[in-house]
Write a protein that holds these residues in place. Structure first.
Motif, PDB file in Angstrom:
ATOM      1  N   GLY A 357       0.774  -1.232   0.000  1.00  0.00           N
ATOM      2  CA  GLY A 357       0.000   0.000   0.000  1.00  0.00           C
ATOM      3  C   GLY A 357       0.801   1.275   0.000  1.00  0.00           C
ATOM      4  O   GLY A 357       0.217   2.367   0.029  1.00  0.00           O
ATOM      5  N   GLY A 358       2.132   1.224  -0.054  1.00  0.00           N
ATOM      6  CA  GLY A 358       2.927   2.439  -0.079  1.00  0.00           C
ATOM      7  C   GLY A 358       4.384   2.148  -0.377  1.00  0.00           C
ATOM      8  O   GLY A 358       4.828   1.001  -0.347  1.00  0.00           O
ATOM      9  N   TYR A 359       5.138   3.218  -0.681  1.00  0.00           N
ATOM     10  CA  TYR A 359       6.554   3.044  -0.975  1.00  0.00           C
ATOM     11  C   TYR A 359       7.319   2.688   0.292  1.00  0.00           C
ATOM     12  O   TYR A 359       6.893   2.971   1.417  1.00  0.00           O
ATOM     13  CB  TYR A 359       7.142   4.308  -1.615  1.00  0.00           C
ATOM     14  N   VAL A 360       8.468   2.081   0.120  1.00  0.00           N
ATOM     15  CA  VAL A 360       9.402   1.788   1.208  1.00  0.00           C
ATOM     16  C   VAL A 360      10.769   2.309   0.783  1.00  0.00           C
ATOM     17  O   VAL A 360      11.272   1.929  -0.284  1.00  0.00           O
ATOM     18  CB  VAL A 360       9.484   0.275   1.499  1.00  0.00           C
ATOM     19  N   VAL A 361      11.357   3.185   1.571  1.00  0.00           N
ATOM     20  CA  VAL A 361      12.671   3.733   1.226  1.00  0.00           C
ATOM     21  C   VAL A 361      13.747   2.678   1.465  1.00  0.00           C
ATOM     22  O   VAL A 361      13.855   2.113   2.554  1.00  0.00           O
ATOM     23  CB  VAL A 361      12.971   4.999   2.050  1.00  0.00           C
ATOM     24  N   LEU A 362      14.538   2.425   0.422  1.00  0.00           N
ATOM     25  CA  LEU A 362      15.637   1.464   0.497  1.00  0.00           C
ATOM     26  C   LEU A 362      16.981   2.145   0.717  1.00  0.00           C
ATOM     27  O   LEU A 362      17.865   1.580   1.362  1.00  0.00           O
ATOM     28  CB  LEU A 362      15.698   0.644  -0.798  1.00  0.00           C
ATOM     29  N   ASP A 363      17.148   3.358   0.168  1.00  0.00           N
ATOM     30  CA  ASP A 363      18.442   4.032   0.213  1.00  0.00           C
ATOM     31  C   ASP A 363      18.213   5.546   0.205  1.00  0.00           C
ATOM     32  O   ASP A 363      18.057   6.146  -0.860  1.00  0.00           O
ATOM     33  CB  ASP A 363      19.281   3.616  -0.987  1.00  0.00           C
ATOM     34  N   PRO A 364      18.182   6.201   1.382  1.00  0.00           N
ATOM     35  CA  PRO A 364      17.966   7.648   1.415  1.00  0.00           C
ATOM     36  C   PRO A 364      19.024   8.427   0.639  1.00  0.00           C
ATOM     37  O   PRO A 364      18.712   9.471   0.051  1.00  0.00           O
ATOM     38  CB  PRO A 364      18.013   7.987   2.911  1.00  0.00           C
ATOM     39  N   VAL A 365      20.252   7.952   0.633  1.00  0.00           N
ATOM     40  CA  VAL A 365      21.312   8.671  -0.079  1.00  0.00           C
ATOM     41  C   VAL A 365      21.027   8.685  -1.573  1.00  0.00           C
ATOM     42  O   VAL A 365      21.078   9.729  -2.234  1.00  0.00           O
ATOM     43  CB  VAL A 365      22.680   8.027   0.211  1.00  0.00           C
ATOM     44  N   ARG A 366      20.715   7.540  -2.129  1.00  0.00           N
ATOM     45  CA  ARG A 366      20.399   7.488  -3.555  1.00  0.00           C
ATOM     46  C   ARG A 366      19.116   8.256  -3.851  1.00  0.00           C
ATOM     47  O   ARG A 366      18.982   8.867  -4.917  1.00  0.00           O
ATOM     48  CB  ARG A 366      20.252   6.039  -4.006  1.00  0.00           C
ATOM     49  N   ARG A 367      18.189   8.252  -2.915  1.00  0.00           N
ATOM     50  CA  ARG A 367      16.931   8.996  -3.090  1.00  0.00           C
ATOM     51  C   ARG A 367      17.188  10.497  -3.092  1.00  0.00           C
ATOM     52  O   ARG A 367      16.411  11.270  -3.659  1.00  0.00           O
ATOM     53  CB  ARG A 367      15.980   8.610  -1.964  1.00  0.00           C
ATOM     54  N   GLY A 368      18.247  10.927  -2.397  1.00  0.00           N
ATOM     55  CA  GLY A 368      18.657  12.317  -2.461  1.00  0.00           C
ATOM     56  C   GLY A 368      17.949  13.247  -1.516  1.00  0.00           C
ATOM     57  O   GLY A 368      17.884  14.459  -1.784  1.00  0.00           O
ATOM     58  N   GLN A 369      17.424  12.727  -0.408  1.00  0.00           N
ATOM     59  CA  GLN A 369      16.822  13.607   0.578  1.00  0.00           C
ATOM     60  C   GLN A 369      16.861  12.936   1.942  1.00  0.00           C
ATOM     61  O   GLN A 369      16.995  11.711   2.038  1.00  0.00           O
ATOM     62  CB  GLN A 369      15.385  13.951   0.198  1.00  0.00           C
ATOM     63  N   PRO A 370      16.776  13.729   3.013  1.00  0.00           N
ATOM     64  CA  PRO A 370      16.827  13.132   4.353  1.00  0.00           C
ATOM     65  C   PRO A 370      15.707  12.118   4.543  1.00  0.00           C
ATOM     66  O   PRO A 370      14.598  12.281   4.022  1.00  0.00           O
ATOM     67  CB  PRO A 370      16.644  14.335   5.281  1.00  0.00           C
TER      68      PRO A 370
END
Length: 429
Positions: A357-370
């Motif tokens: 039902g929603g996204y899951v952050v795997l890598d904040p660094v690659r995502r580019g935001q805190p």
């Protein structure tokens, strides 16, 4: 004053900002510092929202931030009507659109806990009309070439948007055109929606790609009806909304409360905001669909949605109401694409997977935001946005009401990620 803070901790600003009574149903309030949040740094969020709801921006919005189950920030900004005459209120009611999907997913998981379904059940177990579904494999709209899928559609596929429904991706043209012709959104109820959708071909084999499409969740809503023997809305009310005291959340707003519904805008051809099209825009509080849409039909408030988010952060329980078990919530918030796709990411970011039902952050660094690994959330079509962070015991909700027009370069910017970054920068060491 364009911005009014409704949390109790702003004692120093009491002379400038009128006090607002605490809603007995809301999460408790605490000073930011007591929960490891900087009040000074939260002012950056306030200033950003003031600018975003200026006369050149959104009409208005509500932001709510809670940590450790306590509200540390709830700001109301701008106005709730196109004329910019009615100041935004903390209890304003918004159309959630796709922020409905996580609630629908919890309904499915509640039935999993009841033993009435499993994630790998074929959809045809509950909706037999899908036993003979086909995949569009070329041809034309009038003469599509169809074949059997490599595997059946399962409930897990629906929950993770990997069922193969047309989603505007490469190769979807024939299946998309056939869906537009059949127009399942014109259905009278979820039974009718499922019957229409079952006559349409998939665009890809189940389990071969992520393709975000509301059909997945509408069919899950119908599965809830079949498995529970209740209308979808009744099930949500009994098992989720009422136990969590989310009294302002539903598929339509009672007449006596419709003055609280925020106007929904879009950008006109003249570059100015106007009221968007659709029945809920012309009649705020009316149903967004004739059927009870699990993909996007709910109205809610920031306080109500915060209770839903806090229930997830609390391992499935809140204030004595147990909605899901702790391990079921862990299952929901995990990256289910890891067992389906390689790489296990969604179509929007190579740094995000997808839970139930929603996204899951795997890598904040690659995502580019805190952010944090394991951060979970989603957004809605009318510029709403939420996230929960189990590691930080943090939730943030942004409610606006504007339908973007992607073809217009002068449209209002999406600001959900900006708000989340401003929330994270306020965390103390």
């Amino acid at each position: 004053m364009a911005r009014r803070r409704v949390t109790a901790w702003l004692l120093l600003a009491a002379l400038a900002v009128p006090a607002v009574a605490q809603d007995e149903r809301a999460l408790p309030v605490a000073t930011p510092a007591s929960q490891g949040v900087s009040a000074e740094r939260l002012q950056k969020l306030d200033r950003f929202m003031q600018t975003s709801t200026s006369p050149a921006g959104y009409l208005g919005g509500v932001v709510l931030v809670a940590r450790n189950g306590r509200i540390v920030e709830q700001g109301v900004f701008g106005h709730q009507d196109l004329a910019r005459a009615e100041p935004m209120q903390a209890d304003a009611i918004f159309r959630l659109y796709s922020m409905t999907k996580p609630i629908a997913s919890v309904a499915v998981l509640a039935l999993l806990e009841d033993g009435k379904l499993s994630l790998d059940d074929p959809l045809s177990r509950f909706l037999p009309e899908f036993a003979d579904i086909r995949v569009a494999d070329g041809g034309s709209v009038d003469a599509p070439r169809l074949r059997k899928p490599a595997r059946p559609v399962t409930l897990r596929h629906l929950l993770t948007h990997t069922a193969g429904f047309a989603a505007g991706l490469d190769g979807d043209a024939v299946a998309s055109a056939l869906r537009e012709r059949a127009d399942p959104h014109d259905a009278s109820d979820l039974r009718d929606y499922a019957a229409r959708a079952a006559r349409l071909p998939l665009a890809a084999d189940p389990g071969t790609r992520f393709g975000y499409e509301g059909t997945n969740t509408e069919l899950l809503a119908r599965v809830v009806e079949v498995a529970s023997g209740q209308h979808f809305g009744d099930f949500l009310k009994q098992r989720i909304l009422s136990p969590l005291r989310m009294r302002d959340t539903g598929f339509e707003v009672p007449q006596a409360q419709r003055h609280r519904v925020v106007d929904i805008t879009t950008m006109g051809d003249d570059g100015r905001l106007r009221i968007a099209d659709g029945p809920s825009a012309r009649t705020p509080g009316a149903r967004l669909n004739a059927y009870e849409s699990g993909a996007g039909g709910l109205y809610s408030t920031a306080a109500d949605y915060a209770r839903f988010c806090q229930m997830l952060l609390g391992g499935g329980s809140l204030d004595g109401a147990s909605i899901l078990g702790r391990k079921t919530v862990e299952l929901m918030l995990g990256n289910h694409l890891a067992g389906i796709l390689d790489p296990p990411v969604n179509q929007y970011s190579g740094a995000e997977g997808f839970g139930l039902g929603g996204y899951v952050v795997l890598d904040p660094v690659r995502r580019g935001q805190p952010g944090s690994v394991g951060q979970f959330g989603w957004s809605g079509a009318a510029s709403t946005n939420f996230m929960i962070d189990p590691k930080e015991q943090l939730l943030a909700i942004l409610l606006l009401q504007h339908l973007p027009r992607p073809e217009r370069t002068d449209d209002l910017p999406r600001i959900g990620r900006n708000v989340q970054a401003l929330v994270y920068q306020a965390l103390l060491p």
